[in-house]
Write an enzyme that holds these catalytic residues in place. Structure first.
Site, PDB file in Angstrom:
ATOM      1  N   TYR A 160      -2.213  -0.161   9.979  1.00 50.97           N
ATOM      2  CA  TYR A 160      -2.401  -0.713   8.630  1.00 50.97           C
ATOM      3  C   TYR A 160      -1.112  -0.592   7.821  1.00 50.97           C
ATOM      4  O   TYR A 160      -0.639  -1.560   7.215  1.00 50.97           O
ATOM      5  CB  TYR A 160      -3.546   0.021   7.926  1.00 50.97           C
ATOM      6  CG  TYR A 160      -3.691  -0.320   6.462  1.00 50.97           C
ATOM      7  CD1 TYR A 160      -4.064  -1.610   6.064  1.00 50.97           C
ATOM      8  CD2 TYR A 160      -3.475   0.633   5.467  1.00 50.97           C
ATOM      9  CE1 TYR A 160      -4.200  -1.931   4.722  1.00 50.97           C
ATOM     10  CE2 TYR A 160      -3.617   0.315   4.129  1.00 50.97           C
ATOM     11  CZ  TYR A 160      -3.970  -0.969   3.761  1.00 50.97           C
ATOM     12  OH  TYR A 160      -4.108  -1.291   2.440  1.00 50.97           O
ATOM     13  N   SER A 198       0.828  -1.206   0.000  1.00 52.20           N
ATOM     14  CA  SER A 198       0.000   0.000   0.000  1.00 52.20           C
ATOM     15  C   SER A 198       0.859   1.252   0.000  1.00 52.20           C
ATOM     16  O   SER A 198       1.962   1.268   0.554  1.00 52.20           O
ATOM     17  CB  SER A 198      -0.886   0.001   1.246  1.00 52.20           C
ATOM     18  OG  SER A 198      -1.477   1.271   1.452  1.00 52.20           O
TER      19      SER A 198
END
Length: 361
Positions: free
Chosen positions: A174, A149
């Site tokens: 995350y 990501s």
């Protein structure tokens, strides 16, 4: 790079009911024949499961059009080691594409457990299964492709973000799990000679996307006449990338694995790579929202006389968010010829049309 012909191959795609996962499977069914796809998804209620069911139905309908290909689906979690081992033992996948993950930056602040379960334990299970796919002289996995990501860049000031930049300061759990995935993949590539490629996705959008993404949430709120909050007082830029461009990039990467080589010590040089996959063209959030409302009006999702100005509210930055995402995609273009081709207006137009059709407005 080692070229891989996907024809006749068995591909294991995790997160098959997810936005990128489902679209990747659809593209593989449409463009490669025969192909054998096995998929798993836990169908969590992080967002409306009916949307996940809709995507799975689209895949099943598409699979019927390709009788020489196969599609097998399992409802389950990649953190279930027995399930993953069972799939590997039965199907012996040639390529693994891990798109299953607990997504979302803000959600990781409230619900850290689900990120450790899926993004860490689940990822480890897949690496272990890939490792053991070579046991007893078996050919094993040709390529392990996985979703990282743009969040790993944290609050890096240097833009565009390059995969050569240090990414040691995540601003959310995350992001930390995604960086951990890259480190784990590197270790397994080194130790067990597993060709692996990580893709740092940049703000993916499009029809049937994730409802927690800004463009989808904004649409839901505007229809109800509610105000939308635009963070950092509108001074945010995002490298919005249309889903079809992303999927095209994923497929290109699947077809070329990092080459296995030995070092001077006779041990493997890790067949490992990480790329940014984005649009290489950040858009101001205010401009993005303006184009979105124009396309929603054009698609008759919103009325012609919709007063957009009275429905937006400029607010401070949220914890875990960053002011800009901007991908340096030159390496992906150099190695794979990847070049996104969908303009922001075209992408939002397709989303608005899908929204109208599927919500029966």
């Amino acid at each position: 790079m080692t070229n891989i012909n996907l024809k006749g191959k068995t591909v294991f795609v995790t997160g098959g009911m997810g936005f990128i996962g489902a679209n990747t499977i659809l593209e593989l069914l449409r463009s490669v024949e025969p192909i054998h796809i096995v998929s798993v998804d836990s169908r969590t209620d992080y967002y409306d499961v009916s949307l996940k069911d809709w995507r799975l139905e689209q895949i099943r309908e598409e699979a019927k059009q390709h009788p020489d290909s196969t599609f097998e689906f399992f409802l389950g979690d990649i953190s279930d080691r027995e399930l993953i081992e069972g799939i590997f033992n039965k199907y012996h996948p040639d390529i693994v594409v891990n798109l299953a993950a607990q997504a979302g930056v803000r959600y990781s602040i409230e619900n850290p457990d689900s990120y450790i379960q899926s993004n860490m334990i689940g990822f480890y299970n897949l690496l272990e299964a890939c490792r053991h796919s070579y046991d007893n002289g078996q050919k094993g996995v040709d390529h392990f492709v996985y979703a990282s990501s743009s969040s790993v860049y944290g609050s890096n000031k240097k833009v565009p973000y390059s995969t050569d930049d240090r990414v040691d300061n995540p601003v959310s759990l995350y992001a930390a799990t995604k960086k951990s995935n890259e480190l784990m993949a590197h270790a397994y590539s080194k130790l067990y000679d597993i060709p692996s490629t990580g893709l740092r996705f940049f703000t993916v959008y499009g029809p049937a996307g994730r409802p927690d993404m800004a463009y989808y949430g904004f649409t839901d709120k505007l229809i109800k006449g509610e105000k939308i909050q635009i963070f950092n007082y509108g001074n945010c830029k995002r490298d919005f990338t249309y889903i079809d461009d992303i999927v095209h990039g994923v497929k290109l990467v699947m077809e070329k694995a990092p080459e296995r080589k030995k070092g001077e010590d006779g041990l493997p040089i890790p067949p490992y790579a990480v790329y940014n996959i984005g649009n290489n063209q950040p858009e101001n959030l205010l401009d993005f929202v303006d184009i979105l409302q124009q396309e929603l009006v054009r698609a008759e999702v919103l009325p012609n006389d919709f007063d957009f100005e009275s429905h937006k509210e400029l607010v401070p930055m949220q914890p875990g968010d960053v002011p800009i995402t901007f991908a340096d995609t030159e390496p992906l273009e150099r190695d794979f010829g990847f070049k996104p081709s969908t303009s922001l207006r075209e992408g939002l137009k397709r989303f608005a049309e899908w929204y109208r059709q599927n919500y029966k407005l």
